[in-house]
Write an enzyme that holds these catalytic residues in place. Structure first.
Site, PDB file in Angstrom:
ATOM      1  N   LYS A 137      -7.987   4.664   3.218  1.00 41.04           N
ATOM      2  CA  LYS A 137      -8.104   3.378   2.509  1.00 41.04           C
ATOM      3  C   LYS A 137      -8.711   2.278   3.396  1.00 41.04           C
ATOM      4  O   LYS A 137      -8.866   2.454   4.587  1.00 41.04           O
ATOM      5  CB  LYS A 137      -6.740   2.969   1.953  1.00 41.04           C
ATOM      6  CG  LYS A 137      -6.156   4.009   0.967  1.00 41.04           C
ATOM      7  CD  LYS A 137      -6.913   4.071  -0.358  1.00 41.04           C
ATOM      8  CE  LYS A 137      -6.750   5.367  -1.124  1.00 41.04           C
ATOM      9  NZ  LYS A 137      -5.482   5.598  -1.774  1.00 41.04           N
TER      10      LYS A 137
HETATM   11  C1  LIG Z   1      -4.575   6.520  -2.731  1.00 40.52           C
HETATM   12  C2  LIG Z   1      -4.195   6.115  -4.087  1.00 40.52           C
HETATM   13  C3  LIG Z   1      -2.852   6.010  -4.497  1.00 40.52           C
HETATM   14  C4  LIG Z   1      -1.713   6.526  -3.681  1.00 40.52           C
HETATM   15  O1  LIG Z   1      -1.583   5.916  -2.448  1.00 40.52           O
HETATM   16  P1  LIG Z   1      -0.501   6.481  -1.415  1.00 40.52           P
HETATM   17  O2  LIG Z   1      -0.386   5.362  -0.424  1.00 40.52           O
HETATM   18  O3  LIG Z   1      -1.068   7.738  -0.846  1.00 40.52           O
HETATM   19  O4  LIG Z   1       0.757   6.712  -2.168  1.00 40.52           O
HETATM   20  C5  LIG Z   1      -2.564   5.489  -5.729  1.00 40.52           C
HETATM   21  N1  LIG Z   1      -3.547   5.106  -6.574  1.00 40.52           N
HETATM   22  C6  LIG Z   1      -4.846   5.207  -6.239  1.00 40.52           C
HETATM   23  C7  LIG Z   1      -5.879   4.736  -7.211  1.00 40.52           C
HETATM   24  C8  LIG Z   1      -5.212   5.744  -5.004  1.00 40.52           C
HETATM   25  O5  LIG Z   1      -6.503   5.894  -4.695  1.00 40.52           O
END
Ligand SMILES: *Cc1c(COP(=O)(O)O)cnc(C)c1O
Length: 407
Positions: free
Chosen positions: A206
């Protein structure tokens, strides 16, 4: 080569076509975390401090993050999934409730609705942004609808005004998945700044990472409730009421979860947050180079940015115009892999995953924009560690494939 023909059987058997002179020498990963000396120093500081789980660094990170996105309150968590789960719980979502959401998202969104015994109601997305379509949301409202879970897909803010208006009229809540949307804004409002619960992700890929981690923002009242629910449901101010005066006392009024962020994660987050604006500037440069190269190519549809938003550019999702190509998306990806370019696909729509398809009987084409886009989309590498040479390798590889397999 006759460009009006599909690839011949022998062409396909031969596998991806690539000449050694135009293949970059090392594989370009789809994503590489932008982690350096600053993160190492912050983490070392935490390890030396003797306090490694939720403590002062988490508090500091919550304050700094909340400040950056204009939130009245922020809660550090071990994932965005935890934030979505707690946000829905704090809104009071219960068995039998319906939550309207998008198919064009990560499975976590629908899974947490299932965990609460509620029903995810999937509706189609808008063709330009691939974000939840307000008209489709409106058409799906029933007396059981309790919330709308909107995702800021790829980092492009969803059209919040009409969605919040539908929620207001029907007396239901809006919760936002901002896993991609740090930092982003909609009509001048920062994503994460309102009273809605908004969940951010700090997963390894991210825009800001703590390896694993997340943050939930929202009103002070909602965040206070989510804080208790995120740590076993332990109410820690109970001791005051009973006058014990000791910090050992707590009470459990409802069973919660173990979702807290550690100070080691928060330390990384603090260092990352200081670099976020630089990261974003580089993301925008890469996006500008890609779009400049792709926007006038018949076979390619570059992503858009509506004028009223600031896009966080977490993903660069290219859609192929399959009518202008002799190969399909999967082969396009194989050709990129053969040229040492890593890619991904965001997302396999929720309604075609076996659990959801079987439980609710969805047909793939029931959500035509999501399904049709899925079949022709791929995500190109987009992160601040990309060099100009990497960007130019990605562009050359894409254009080379378009030229070889164009109609
Ligand atoms: C990565 C992601 C999540 C989950 O994030 P985590 O921190 O791994 O729980 C949820 N929604 C979207 C759209 C994502 O890309």
């Amino acid at each position: 080569m006759d460009l009006t023909q599909a690839p011949t059987a022998s062409e396909l058997r031969a596998g991806p076509s690539v000449d050694s002179w135009n293949r970059r020498s090392s594989f370009l990963l789809f994503s590489t975390p932008a982690v350096g000396e600053e993160e190492m120093l912050e983490v070392a500081d935490t390890l030396k401090s003797g306090w490694i789980t939720t403590g002062p660094k988490t508090q500091q990170f919550e304050a700094a993050f909340g400040n950056r996105v204009g939130a009245s309150s922020a809660l550090g968590l071990n994932s965005c999934t935890a934030g979505l789960h707690l946000g829905l719980m704090a809104l009071g979502i219960r068995p039998g409730d319906e939550v309207i959401t998008t198919p064009m998202t990560f499975c976590a969104c629908a899974n947490v609705i299932e965990h609460l015994g509620a029903t995810p109601v999937l509706v189609d997305v808008e063709p330009d942004t691939l974000n939840l379509c307000p008209k489709a949301v409106e058409a799906a409202i029933t007396p059981r609808t309790k919330a709308i879970l909107a995702v800021h897909y790829a980092g492009h803010p969803v059209d919040l005004d009409p969605i919040e208006e539908i929620a207001r009229i029907n007396g239901i809540a809006v919760i936002e998945d901002a896993a991609h949307a740090l930092p982003a804004s909609y009509k001048g409002r920062l994503i994460g700044s309102g009273d809605n619960p908004v969940a951010f992700s700090f997963y390894a890929t991210k825009n800001l990472t703590t390896g694993e981690g997340g943050m939930l923002t929202g009103s002070a009242e909602l965040i206070a409730r989510a804080r208790t629910l995120g740590l076993h449901g332990m109410s820690r101010d109970a001791w005051k009421r009973y006058g014990h005066g000791g910090s050992w006392f707590y009470e459990v009024n409802e069973p919660g979860f173990k979702y807290n962020m550690t100070d080691v994660q928060a330390a990384m987050g603090l260092a990352q947050l200081r670099k976020l604006d630089r990261f974003q500037a580089r993301r925008r440069e890469v996006v500008a180079a890609y779009t400049n190269a792709f926007e006038n190519i018949d076979a390619l549809e570059a992503p858009t940015e509506r004028p009223e938003v600031e896009h966080a550019w977490h993903l660069y999702v290219l859609r192929l115009r399959l009518g202008a190509l002799r190969i399909e998306r999967n082969q396009f990806i194989d050709e990129l892999t053969a040229r040492n370019i890593g890619t991904s696909v965001h997302f396999i729509p929720i309604h075609i995953h076996p659990f959801y398809q079987q439980k609710y009987g969805y047909q793939p084409t029931q959500l035509p924009v999501a399904y049709e886009s899925y079949q022709r989309m791929l995500s190109l590498p987009l992160h601040p560690m990309l060099t100009d040479a990497d960007v130019s390798d990605v562009i050359s590889a894409v254009l080379d494939i378009v030229q070889r397999f164009g109609r």
